[in-house]
Design a protein around this motif. Structure first.
Motif, mmCIF file in Angstrom:
data_model
loop_
_atom_site.group_PDB
_atom_site.id
_atom_site.type_symbol
_atom_site.label_atom_id
_atom_site.label_comp_id
_atom_site.label_asym_id
_atom_site.label_seq_id
_atom_site.Cartn_x
_atom_site.Cartn_y
_atom_site.Cartn_z
ATOM 1 N N LEU A 36 64.211 16.030 -84.983
ATOM 2 C CA LEU A 36 65.523 15.545 -85.397
ATOM 3 C C LEU A 36 66.444 15.349 -84.195
ATOM 4 N N LEU A 37 66.435 16.311 -83.280
ATOM 5 C CA LEU A 37 67.249 16.177 -82.073
ATOM 6 C C LEU A 37 66.827 14.946 -81.272
ATOM 7 N N GLY A 38 65.521 14.720 -81.211
ATOM 8 C CA GLY A 38 65.019 13.557 -80.499
ATOM 9 C C GLY A 38 65.435 12.253 -81.143
ATOM 10 N N GLU A 39 65.379 12.195 -82.455
ATOM 11 C CA GLU A 39 65.781 10.977 -83.168
ATOM 12 C C GLU A 39 67.288 10.744 -83.051
ATOM 13 N N LEU A 40 68.066 11.807 -83.112
ATOM 14 C CA LEU A 40 69.513 11.672 -82.977
ATOM 15 C C LEU A 40 69.887 11.163 -81.580
ATOM 16 N N ALA A 41 69.159 11.633 -80.567
ATOM 17 C CA ALA A 41 69.435 11.188 -79.206
ATOM 18 C C ALA A 41 69.224 9.680 -79.067
ATOM 19 N N LEU A 42 68.207 9.159 -79.738
ATOM 20 C CA LEU A 42 67.903 7.735 -79.628
ATOM 21 C C LEU A 42 68.957 6.848 -80.282
ATOM 22 N N ILE A 43 69.681 7.393 -81.258
ATOM 23 C CA ILE A 43 70.729 6.591 -81.893
ATOM 24 C C ILE A 43 72.107 6.983 -81.374
ATOM 25 N N GLY A 44 72.144 7.858 -80.367
ATOM 26 C CA GLY A 44 73.412 8.233 -79.758
ATOM 27 C C GLY A 44 74.289 9.083 -80.645
ATOM 28 N N SER A 45 73.676 9.982 -81.409
ATOM 29 C CA SER A 45 74.432 10.802 -82.347
ATOM 30 C C SER A 45 74.207 12.284 -82.058
ATOM 31 N N GLY A 46 75.221 13.072 -82.279
ATOM 32 C CA GLY A 46 75.094 14.526 -82.162
ATOM 33 C C GLY A 46 75.405 15.085 -80.805
ATOM 34 N N ASP A 47 75.653 14.227 -79.812
ATOM 35 C CA ASP A 47 75.958 14.724 -78.475
ATOM 36 C C ASP A 47 77.295 15.456 -78.487
ATOM 37 N N GLY A 48 77.318 16.638 -77.892
ATOM 38 C CA GLY A 48 78.544 17.426 -77.839
ATOM 39 C C GLY A 48 78.737 18.357 -79.011
ATOM 40 N N ARG A 49 77.881 18.292 -80.019
ATOM 41 C CA ARG A 49 77.971 19.235 -81.144
ATOM 42 C C ARG A 49 77.398 20.582 -80.706
ATOM 43 N N ARG A 50 78.204 21.631 -80.815
ATOM 44 C CA ARG A 50 77.845 22.922 -80.246
ATOM 45 C C ARG A 50 76.546 23.480 -80.808
ATOM 46 N N SER A 51 76.362 23.391 -82.122
ATOM 47 C CA SER A 51 75.160 23.959 -82.731
ATOM 48 C C SER A 51 73.908 23.212 -82.285
ATOM 49 N N LEU A 52 73.999 21.889 -82.169
ATOM 50 C CA LEU A 52 72.852 21.092 -81.739
ATOM 51 C C LEU A 52 72.534 21.346 -80.273
ATOM 52 N N GLU A 53 73.579 21.470 -79.447
ATOM 53 C CA GLU A 53 73.360 21.737 -78.024
ATOM 54 C C GLU A 53 72.719 23.112 -77.829
ATOM 55 N N ALA A 54 73.161 24.088 -78.594
ATOM 56 C CA ALA A 54 72.604 25.432 -78.480
ATOM 57 C C ALA A 54 71.138 25.452 -78.916
ATOM 58 N N TYR A 55 70.821 24.695 -79.954
ATOM 59 C CA TYR A 55 69.442 24.643 -80.436
ATOM 60 C C TYR A 55 68.549 23.966 -79.392
ATOM 61 N N ALA A 56 69.049 22.883 -78.817
ATOM 62 C CA ALA A 56 68.282 22.173 -77.790
ATOM 63 C C ALA A 56 68.043 23.075 -76.584
ATOM 64 N N GLU A 57 69.059 23.840 -76.197
ATOM 65 C CA GLU A 57 68.909 24.755 -75.062
ATOM 66 C C GLU A 57 67.864 25.824 -75.372
ATOM 67 N N ARG A 58 67.871 26.316 -76.598
ATOM 68 C CA ARG A 58 66.887 27.332 -76.997
ATOM 69 C C ARG A 58 65.475 26.755 -76.986
ATOM 70 N N LEU A 59 65.304 25.509 -77.416
ATOM 71 C CA LEU A 59 63.991 24.865 -77.363
ATOM 72 C C LEU A 59 63.497 24.777 -75.923
ATOM 73 N N GLY A 60 64.416 24.507 -75.010
ATOM 74 C CA GLY A 60 64.055 24.469 -73.598
ATOM 75 C C GLY A 60 63.592 25.824 -73.104
ATOM 76 N N GLU A 61 64.267 26.875 -73.507
ATOM 77 C CA GLU A 61 63.875 28.232 -73.115
ATOM 78 C C GLU A 61 62.497 28.587 -73.653
ATOM 79 N N LEU A 62 62.160 28.070 -74.835
ATOM 80 C CA LEU A 62 60.864 28.348 -75.453
ATOM 81 C C LEU A 62 59.758 27.425 -74.941
ATOM 82 N N GLY A 63 60.133 26.427 -74.153
ATOM 83 C CA GLY A 63 59.133 25.532 -73.569
ATOM 84 C C GLY A 63 58.678 24.403 -74.468
ATOM 85 N N HIS A 64 59.524 23.972 -75.398
ATOM 86 C CA HIS A 64 59.130 22.841 -76.247
ATOM 87 C C HIS A 64 59.089 21.564 -75.407
#
Length: 290
Positions: A36-64
């Protein structure tokens, strides 16, 4: 599923899915949210939303794997999933020549091509082929890498050079009516074709969702440049401008000019390393008698 949700739901309805951060990557629901984060990025949506940014950061920590992609579409990705009327697949020499400037054929290019050495790298070749395998293209792509004894002049990087390389896609060149041709292209054109290969899928294959099609395109793009995946994407974009990018086609048993044929050659900034990627969506058994 992620692509369908993004098309059908407002961001305000999707955002609550990201309130709770994941502890691991094994849960299918976590994978859905990553897509979902990937699809939202492609349509330019969700950038700057705190909950989405935190989730994306956590995925990075987990190595997704999707976490290495930026949360916004880069300028070099401007054509991803965008249809432009009149700009379909390049199937003929006339179409290729009308869209891109032709790279001249030179005797010097042929001389250097004959001196090229095969630099086999299976891992790099597998990464380069990812978009076509994922999209189910009809035949296995050809990904090859070569080193040159001396720097190649940009003026000599054309079809006369490419024809001297021991490529499967050029075997029997001249056996069909027509002349091989190479044209100068750009990094964004190549990246878009890599994205489209998996996003749209082959004739008998299945298109991928935008999130993974984007990842496969970048993995292939990095492989063509011989660049480690740890290099940040914006740095890769900067380095791509220092490479020379060609499209080419010929009249062989590989290029059928009826479905989708793609062939690229990339010259690195030292002008001593060349990568070639060729793919066709024509069934290898199409012309054989039953």
């Amino acid at each position: 599923m992620a692509a369908k949700l993004v098309r059908a739901q407002h961001l305000r309805d999707i955002e609550p899915l990201f309130v709770e951060l994941p502890d691991g990557l094994s849960d299918p629901a976590v994978e859905l949210r990553a897509c979902l984060l990937g699809e939202l990025a492609l349509i330019g949506s969700g950038d700057g939303r705190r909950s989405l940014e935190a989730y994306a950061e956590r995925l990075g920590e987990l190595g997704h794997p999707l976490a290495r992609l930026p949360r916004t579409r880069l300028d070099i990705e401007h054509r991803f999933a965008v249809r432009v009327r009149g700009l379909g697949s390049v199937k003929t020499v006339k179409q290729l020549r009308s869209r891109f400037p032709e790279a001249p054929s030179t005797d010097g290019g042929a001389v250097v091509g004959r001196g090229a050495s095969d630099a086999r790298d299976d891992g790099r070749a597998n990464a380069a082929a990812l978009p076509f395998r994922a999209g189910g293209w009809a035949r296995e792509p050809e990904a090859r890498f070569f080193t040159l004894p001396n720097p190649l002049s940009l003026d000599d990087f054309g079809i006369s050079f490419i024809k001297e390389l021991p490529l499967r896609c050029l075997a029997g060149e001249g056996s069909r009516r027509g002349r091989a041709l190479a044209c100068v292209t750009t990094a964004d054109d190549v990246l878009n074709e890599l994205f489209t290969a998996s996003y749209v899928g082959g004739v008998n294959g299945q298109g991928q969702g935008g999130a993974y099609a984007r990842l496969y395109a970048w993995d292939s793009f990095y492989a063509l440049m011989g660049m480690p995946t740890g290099v940040p994407l914006l740095e890769a974009v900067r380095r791509a401008a220092d490479h020379r990018w060609l499209r080419f086609m010929a009249f062989t048993d590989w290029f059928h000019h009826d479905t989708s044929d793609l062939a690229f050659a990339v010259l690195d900034p030292t002008r001593t390393r060349v990568a070639v990627l060729a793919a066709t969506d024509t069934d290898a058994h199409r012309d054989r008698p039953a």
